[in-house]
Motif scaffolding. Structure first.
Motif, short mmCIF file in Angstrom:
data_model
loop_
_atom_site.label_atom_id
_atom_site.label_comp_id
_atom_site.label_asym_id
_atom_site.label_seq_id
_atom_site.Cartn_x
_atom_site.Cartn_y
_atom_site.Cartn_z
N ASP A 24 34.94 53.34 48.50
CA ASP A 24 34.33 53.64 49.79
C ASP A 24 32.87 53.20 49.83
OD1 ASP A 24 36.69 54.69 50.70
OD2 ASP A 24 36.08 56.80 50.51
N ALA A 25 32.23 53.15 48.67
CA ALA A 25 30.83 52.70 48.59
C ALA A 25 30.72 51.18 48.66
CB ALA A 25 30.19 53.22 47.31
N GLY A 26 31.87 50.49 48.69
CA GLY A 26 31.86 49.05 48.74
C GLY A 26 31.69 48.39 47.39
N LEU A 27 31.89 49.18 46.33
CA LEU A 27 31.74 48.65 44.98
C LEU A 27 33.04 48.01 44.51
CD1 LEU A 27 29.78 51.71 43.60
CD2 LEU A 27 28.87 49.38 43.77
N PRO A 28 32.98 46.92 43.75
CA PRO A 28 34.21 46.27 43.29
C PRO A 28 34.96 47.17 42.31
CG PRO A 28 32.27 45.29 42.23
CD PRO A 28 31.77 46.22 43.31
N PRO A 29 36.26 47.35 42.51
CA PRO A 29 37.03 48.22 41.62
C PRO A 29 37.15 47.61 40.23
CG PRO A 29 38.50 47.06 43.10
CD PRO A 29 37.11 46.75 43.56
N LEU A 30 37.21 48.46 39.23
CA LEU A 30 37.51 47.99 37.88
C LEU A 30 38.97 47.55 37.84
CD1 LEU A 30 34.84 49.61 37.52
CD2 LEU A 30 35.72 50.33 35.29
N ARG A 31 39.25 46.52 37.05
CA ARG A 31 40.61 45.99 37.01
C ARG A 31 41.58 46.97 36.36
NH1 ARG A 31 39.66 40.95 32.97
NH2 ARG A 31 37.49 41.63 32.87
N HIS A 32 42.87 46.70 36.52
CA HIS A 32 43.90 47.55 35.94
C HIS A 32 43.71 47.61 34.43
CE1 HIS A 32 47.91 49.01 34.78
NE2 HIS A 32 48.00 49.48 36.02
N TRP A 33 43.95 48.78 33.85
CA TRP A 33 43.68 48.97 32.42
C TRP A 33 44.46 47.99 31.55
CZ3 TRP A 33 47.23 49.97 28.62
CH2 TRP A 33 48.49 50.44 29.01
N ARG A 34 45.69 47.64 31.98
CA ARG A 34 46.51 46.75 31.15
C ARG A 34 45.96 45.33 31.17
NH1 ARG A 34 48.29 44.62 27.80
NH2 ARG A 34 50.35 44.56 26.81
N GLU A 35 45.54 44.90 32.33
CA GLU A 35 44.92 43.57 32.46
C GLU A 35 43.63 43.51 31.65
OE1 GLU A 35 42.84 40.77 35.90
OE2 GLU A 35 43.95 42.57 36.48
N ALA A 36 42.85 44.58 31.71
CA ALA A 36 41.59 44.62 30.98
C ALA A 36 41.82 44.56 29.46
CB ALA A 36 40.82 45.88 31.35
N LEU A 37 42.86 45.25 28.99
CA LEU A 37 43.15 45.23 27.56
C LEU A 37 43.48 43.81 27.10
CD1 LEU A 37 43.61 46.76 24.91
CD2 LEU A 37 45.99 47.11 25.62
N THR A 38 44.26 43.10 27.88
CA THR A 38 44.57 41.72 27.54
C THR A 38 43.29 40.89 27.44
OG1 THR A 38 46.74 41.83 28.60
CG2 THR A 38 45.80 39.65 28.28
N ALA A 39 42.40 41.06 28.41
CA ALA A 39 41.15 40.31 28.42
C ALA A 39 40.26 40.69 27.24
CB ALA A 39 40.41 40.53 29.74
N ALA A 40 40.24 41.97 26.92
CA ALA A 40 39.40 42.45 25.82
C ALA A 40 39.84 41.83 24.50
CB ALA A 40 39.44 43.97 25.75
N VAL A 41 41.12 41.85 24.25
CA VAL A 41 41.63 41.28 22.98
C VAL A 41 41.41 39.78 22.96
CG1 VAL A 41 43.70 40.92 21.60
CG2 VAL A 41 43.30 43.15 22.65
N ALA A 42 41.64 39.12 24.08
CA ALA A 42 41.43 37.66 24.15
C ALA A 42 39.98 37.29 23.92
CB ALA A 42 41.90 37.12 25.51
N ALA A 43 39.07 38.16 24.33
CA ALA A 43 37.64 37.90 24.16
C ALA A 43 37.13 38.31 22.79
CB ALA A 43 36.86 38.64 25.24
N HIS A 44 38.05 38.70 21.91
CA HIS A 44 37.71 39.15 20.56
C HIS A 44 36.82 40.39 20.58
CE1 HIS A 44 39.54 35.48 19.07
NE2 HIS A 44 38.78 34.79 19.88
#
Length: 297
Positions: free
Chosen positions: A274-294
Motif C-alpha cells: 500500500d505504501a507503493g514499495l516493491p514487494p520482496l520476491r517469493h521465498w522459493r525464487e529468492a532461494l534459487t537466486a541466493a544459491v546461484a549467487a553463491h
C-alpha cells in the motif's frame, strides 16, 4: 538527491547486504558493533551527529537503518539484560539522536513480537504478545523507537538468511555433508527472507521516507509465500542438488528449546504494498537466486 545511510550492526548478515544494496551515487557507513555500540549513549550521539552533518554537507539525504540486534533467541532467556540493552535501549538512543538531528530512522524488528498462534498473515496492527525473552526485548525496542521519534519506522521481517553470518540455510548445507538424513520441524510456518532482498527493500523505504513519503509506521517485509522449516530445508537440499527426501519431518515437541518458537510467523505485506514499495520476491525464487549467487556455500 541521493541517499546517505548509517547502518549500525553493519558487519552482520543484513548490515553487509545493506552496503551491497546501496546505490553507487549514495554514501553508506556500516560500522560493526565494536565500532558503534548502540548501548553506549555517547557513542550513538557522536555517530549520528557526525553522520548527519557529513551527509548534508555532501548534499545527500541521511537515513539511519538499525540492523544491530541481539539475535541469540535461546540465550536471551538467561541473558535478558544484555538482550534488552541491544534490542530496546540501543534503538531508543538511536531514535532520540535521530530526532535531535531530524534524520529518519528505520528499525528492523521480528515476527517474534507476535504470539505465533495466528491462522492468517499478521497485519502490522494486530495485537502483539511475544512468548520469548527475545521477542519481549524486540517489542520493547519497537515501542521506544515509535514513541521517541515521529519520523521512525519499524520493519518486521522473518526467517532471514544470506551470504554472511550463521543462518538456517548454511546450517542445512553443513549438516547435509555429515548426515544421511535430517529431522526438521514441520509444524512451524513462516516466510524465508533473503537478506539481500530485504536490504533492497529497506533502501527503497529509505528513499521514500527521506523524500517526504509517509507510509504506515509499522511495516512487514518478508519473502512472499510461506512454508515450514522442513519445507524450507527440503528446498535447500533441492537447490544444492541433494535428495530432498533426506529431510524428514518432525514436531516442535521432538526438539524442545529454552525459548518457545512461534508456530505461525507469516507476516502480511499489505501495508508495504500500500505504501507503493516493491514487494520482496517469493521465498522459493529468492532461494534459487541466493544459491546461484553463491550467497550460500
Amino acid at each position: 538527491m541521493a541517499l546517505a545511510l548509517l547502518v549500525p550492526g553493519g558487519r552482520g548478515q543484513l548490515g553487509r547486504d545493506m552496503v551491497a544494496a546501496t546505490p553507487g551515487d549514495g554514501l553508506v557507513h556500516a560500522p560493526s558493533s565494536a565500532e558503534l555500540d548502540v548501548t553506549d549513549p555517547s557513542a550513538v550521539a557522536d555517530a549520528v551527529a557526525v553522520f548527519a552533518t557529513t551527509a548534508r554537507d555532501a548534499g545527500l539525504r541521511p537515513v539511519v537503518v538499525n540492523a544491530a540486534a541481539y539475535t541469540a533467541v535461546d540465550a536471551a532467556e538467561t541473558d535478558f539484560d544484555r538482550a534488552f540493552a541491544v534490542n530496546a535501549a540501543g534503538p531508543g538512543y538511536l531514535a532520540a539522536n535521530c530526532r535531535e538531528h531530524d534524520v529518519p530512522l528505520l528499525h528492523v524488528s521480528t515476527d517474534y513480537v507476535f504470539p505465533g498462534d495466528g491462522t492468517r498473515p499478521y497485519e502490522p496492527s494486530d495485537p502483539t504478545g511475544p512468548r520469548s525473552a527475545y521477542g519481549r526485548t524486540k517489542l520493547a525496542g519497537e515501542e521506544r523507537v515509535l514513541s521517541t521519534w515521529d519520523r521512525s519506522w519499524v520493519v518486521r521481517t522473518s526467517w532471514v538468511y544470506g551470504e554472511h553470518g550463521a543462518n538456517f540455510v548454511k546450517t542445512m548445507a553443513r549438516l547435509a555433508a555429515t548426515n544421511d538424513t535430517l529431522s526438521v520441524v514441520d509444524d512451524q510456518l513462516g516466510s524465508p527472507t533473503w537478506s539481500l532482498d530485504l536490504a533492497h527493500g529497506l533502501v527503497s523505504l529509505a528513499g521514500l521516507v527521506s523524500s517526504g513519503g509517509t507510509p504506515s509506521r509499522i511495516l512487514h517485509a518478508t519473502g512472499a509465500g510461506e512454508t515450514t522449516w522442513c519445507g524450507f530445508a527440503r528446498a535447500i537440499f533441492a537447490e544444492l542438488a541433494l535428495d530432498p527426501d533426506r529431510v524428514k519431518p518432525c514436531t516442535t515437541a521432538d526438539f524442545p528449546r529454552p525459548a518457545p518458537r512461534p508456530a505461525y510467523s507469516v507476516l502480511s505485506g499489505k501495508a508495504w504494498a500500500d505504501a507503493g514499495l516493491p514487494p520482496l520476491r517469493h521465498w522459493r525464487e529468492a532461494l534459487t537466486a541466493a544459491v546461484a549467487a553463491h550467497a550460500v556455500p
